[in-house]
Design a protein around this motif. Structure first.
Motif, mmCIF file in Angstrom:
data_model
loop_
_atom_site.group_PDB
_atom_site.id
_atom_site.type_symbol
_atom_site.label_atom_id
_atom_site.label_comp_id
_atom_site.label_asym_id
_atom_site.label_seq_id
_atom_site.Cartn_x
_atom_site.Cartn_y
_atom_site.Cartn_z
ATOM 1 N N GLU A 1 29.659 24.855 61.746
ATOM 2 C CA GLU A 1 30.549 25.945 62.121
ATOM 3 C C GLU A 1 30.995 25.775 63.578
ATOM 4 N N PRO A 2 32.192 26.300 63.940
ATOM 5 C CA PRO A 2 32.649 26.209 65.331
ATOM 6 C C PRO A 2 31.662 26.899 66.278
ATOM 7 N N VAL A 3 31.387 26.287 67.414
ATOM 8 C CA VAL A 3 30.457 26.806 68.408
ATOM 9 C C VAL A 3 31.192 26.983 69.731
ATOM 10 N N GLN A 4 31.014 28.135 70.349
ATOM 11 C CA GLN A 4 31.619 28.362 71.653
ATOM 12 C C GLN A 4 30.870 27.567 72.717
ATOM 13 N N ILE A 5 31.600 26.813 73.526
ATOM 14 C CA ILE A 5 31.000 26.081 74.641
ATOM 15 C C ILE A 5 31.036 27.013 75.834
ATOM 16 N N GLU A 6 29.874 27.436 76.299
ATOM 17 C CA GLU A 6 29.778 28.473 77.321
ATOM 18 C C GLU A 6 28.518 28.273 78.139
ATOM 19 N N SER A 7 28.359 29.123 79.152
ATOM 20 C CA SER A 7 27.159 29.073 79.974
ATOM 21 C C SER A 7 26.893 30.464 80.528
ATOM 22 N N ALA A 8 26.159 30.542 81.625
ATOM 23 C CA ALA A 8 25.675 31.826 82.134
ATOM 24 C C ALA A 8 26.812 32.744 82.555
ATOM 25 N N THR A 9 26.811 33.936 82.027
ATOM 26 C CA THR A 9 27.687 35.032 82.427
ATOM 27 C C THR A 9 27.035 36.304 81.910
ATOM 28 N N PHE A 10 27.364 37.459 82.479
ATOM 29 C CA PHE A 10 26.588 38.644 82.122
ATOM 30 C C PHE A 10 27.406 39.854 81.693
ATOM 31 N N THR A 11 28.719 39.778 81.712
ATOM 32 C CA THR A 11 29.502 40.938 81.282
ATOM 33 C C THR A 11 29.514 41.029 79.760
ATOM 34 N N GLY A 12 30.105 40.032 79.106
ATOM 35 C CA GLY A 12 30.106 40.021 77.648
ATOM 36 C C GLY A 12 28.717 39.962 77.041
ATOM 37 N N PRO A 13 27.826 39.069 77.534
ATOM 38 C CA PRO A 13 26.478 38.998 76.975
ATOM 39 C C PRO A 13 25.683 40.293 77.099
ATOM 40 N N SER A 14 25.857 41.038 78.188
ATOM 41 C CA SER A 14 25.150 42.313 78.323
ATOM 42 C C SER A 14 25.606 43.289 77.254
ATOM 43 N N ALA A 15 26.930 43.334 77.024
ATOM 44 C CA ALA A 15 27.459 44.211 75.971
ATOM 45 C C ALA A 15 26.984 43.759 74.601
ATOM 46 N N ASN A 16 27.016 42.446 74.352
ATOM 47 C CA ASN A 16 26.597 41.933 73.045
ATOM 48 C C ASN A 16 25.101 42.117 72.801
ATOM 49 N N THR A 17 24.298 41.939 73.849
ATOM 50 C CA THR A 17 22.854 42.122 73.693
ATOM 51 C C THR A 17 22.518 43.579 73.412
ATOM 52 N N LEU A 18 23.224 44.488 74.089
ATOM 53 C CA LEU A 18 23.025 45.910 73.830
ATOM 54 C C LEU A 18 23.300 46.223 72.366
ATOM 55 N N MET A 19 24.415 45.719 71.835
ATOM 56 C CA MET A 19 24.769 45.993 70.445
ATOM 57 C C MET A 19 23.826 45.290 69.473
ATOM 58 N N PHE A 20 23.272 44.147 69.866
ATOM 59 C CA PHE A 20 22.339 43.438 68.986
ATOM 60 C C PHE A 20 21.124 44.297 68.685
ATOM 61 N N PHE A 21 20.645 45.032 69.695
ATOM 62 C CA PHE A 21 19.466 45.863 69.490
ATOM 63 C C PHE A 21 19.808 47.232 68.900
ATOM 64 N N LEU A 22 21.102 47.571 68.881
ATOM 65 C CA LEU A 22 21.518 48.853 68.296
ATOM 66 C C LEU A 22 22.055 48.697 66.880
ATOM 67 N N VAL A 23 22.651 47.526 66.593
ATOM 68 C CA VAL A 23 23.261 47.292 65.285
ATOM 69 C C VAL A 23 22.553 46.118 64.621
ATOM 70 N N PRO A 24 21.761 46.355 63.593
ATOM 71 C CA PRO A 24 20.944 45.287 62.982
ATOM 72 C C PRO A 24 21.753 44.133 62.412
#
Length: 354
Positions: free
Chosen positions: A228-251
């Motif tokens: 599957e296509p994979v995003q090539i990325e590295s350390a950043t905290f705006t999007g990942p913070s939002a996504n991590t929050l939703m990961f623990f709120l939305v199973p």
């Protein structure tokens, strides 16, 4: 590292999350040990000093460029395939978002990455500010603030359906990024010696930049073997913070690099602080400071999402591959931070951060 063997053993999504965890832990340990902080560097600069915090930031900034550009010359990654390079950028978002983020990190007394590191050491002020930052970032990505973000982002976008590669746009040789990084690293070392920084600080500041390169190399390697296509990325905290929050709120949320990155930074910083016996609960000093921090965190959440990255995502990760809008966003973060320190803190007589 045999990435294909890891993928065959645990799957593509868990491998991406594992690589985020590794990148995050390296970042968290190095950032906690080095006291890396863009906000402190900008405040020192605003007060007319090129002190230790400026030395640490410049060393991180330059060594990330060295590590990443070196990896690219060795064929370990390709910046043109990176997600932030392969999608359209927004010049208007970089300007407005960068200014807002710079203002916010001065008010909150730390950028989003620094807040996450401090939260891991027991700083409850950073916990609250970090939660506000993540919620506002999520609102800006998919919630009530997303129409405003889209409108501001759409004012002025990059041409050709891609972001601007500064090295290519200026027709510079392939190795010019590495040369610039080495020159800035030499300047950072001179400043560090002048400020009498120890070897550990220098090594760990470089380690923050190394963590950025590790993220690029690992995600690029995964993209070469994944079905599957994979995003090539590295350390950043705006999007990942939002996504991590939703990961623990939305199973139903799936694993990916972001989901491993934020917990990795927290775990790395926690372990580092525990080994140094620097774990300590700290709270707000009055309602005024709490109000200021929450306003700053909200400004960073919206500004970082609008700018396409935070002080790390745009200011170190994006600049290391010479993304045009990332360099503009970083410049505007400096302008916003210096102006806010002058208008808010200097007029109140606040001291330079320790």
């Amino acid at each position: 590292m045999d990435i294909l063997a890891i993928v065959e053993r645990i799957g593509e999504a868990p491998t991406a999350a594992l690589f985020g965890l590794i990148t995050g832990m390296l970042f968290g340990i190095a950032a906690q040990r080095s006291d890396f902080c863009l906000r402190a560097a900008t405040v020192e600069f605003a007060r007319g000093r090129l002190g230790p915090r400026m030395s640490i930031w410049l060393l991180t900034f330059s060594t990330a460029m060295v590590w990443v550009q070196g990896a690219q010359l060795l064929g370990l990654m390709r910046s043109e395939d990176a997600r932030m390079m392969a999608v359209p950028g927004t010049w208007s978002g970089a300007v407005i978002g960068g200014l807002l983020f710079g203002m916010g990190m001065v008010l909150a007394r730390g950028c989003s990455g620094r807040l996450l590191v401090l939260a891991a050491t027991g700083n409850l002020r950073s916990v609250i500010s970090g939660l506000v930052f993540a919620v506002v970032a999520q609102m800006s990505l998919h919630g009530a603030l997303s129409p405003l973000r889209d409108a501001l982002s759409g004012i002025w976008v990059t041409a050709g359906g891609r972001n601007l590669d500064l090295l290519a746009a200026l027709h510079l040789p392939e190795a010019s990024g590495l040369v610039l990084g080495l020159a800035l690293a030499a300047l950072a070392i001179v400043l560090s010696v002048r400020n009498e920084l120890g070897v550990t600080k220098l090594f760990m500041a470089s380690g923050v930049g190394f963590a950025v390169a590790v993220g690029w190399v690992l995600t690029y390697g995964l993209s070469q073997v994944a079905f599957e296509p994979v995003q090539i990325e590295s350390a950043t905290f705006t999007g990942p913070s939002a996504n991590t929050l939703m990961f623990f709120l939305v199973p139903e949320t799936v694993l990916k690099f972001d989901i491993g990155l934020v917990p990795g930074v927290f775990l790395g910083a926690f372990l580092s602080a525990a080994l140094k016996r620097e774990l300590k609960f700290q709270g707000f000093e009055g309602a005024g400071n709490m109000q200021r921090a929450m306003i700053g965190a909200a400004a960073m959440g919206f500004g970082g999402m609008l700018a396409g990255g935070c002080a790390i995502g745009a200011g170190v990760t994006g600049t290391s591959i010479f993304v045009g809008t990332a360099w503009l966003a970083l410049t505007c973060m400096w302008i916003g931070a210096v102006a806010t320190d002058f208008l808010v803190d200097q007029r109140r007589g606040s001291p330079v951060p320790a």
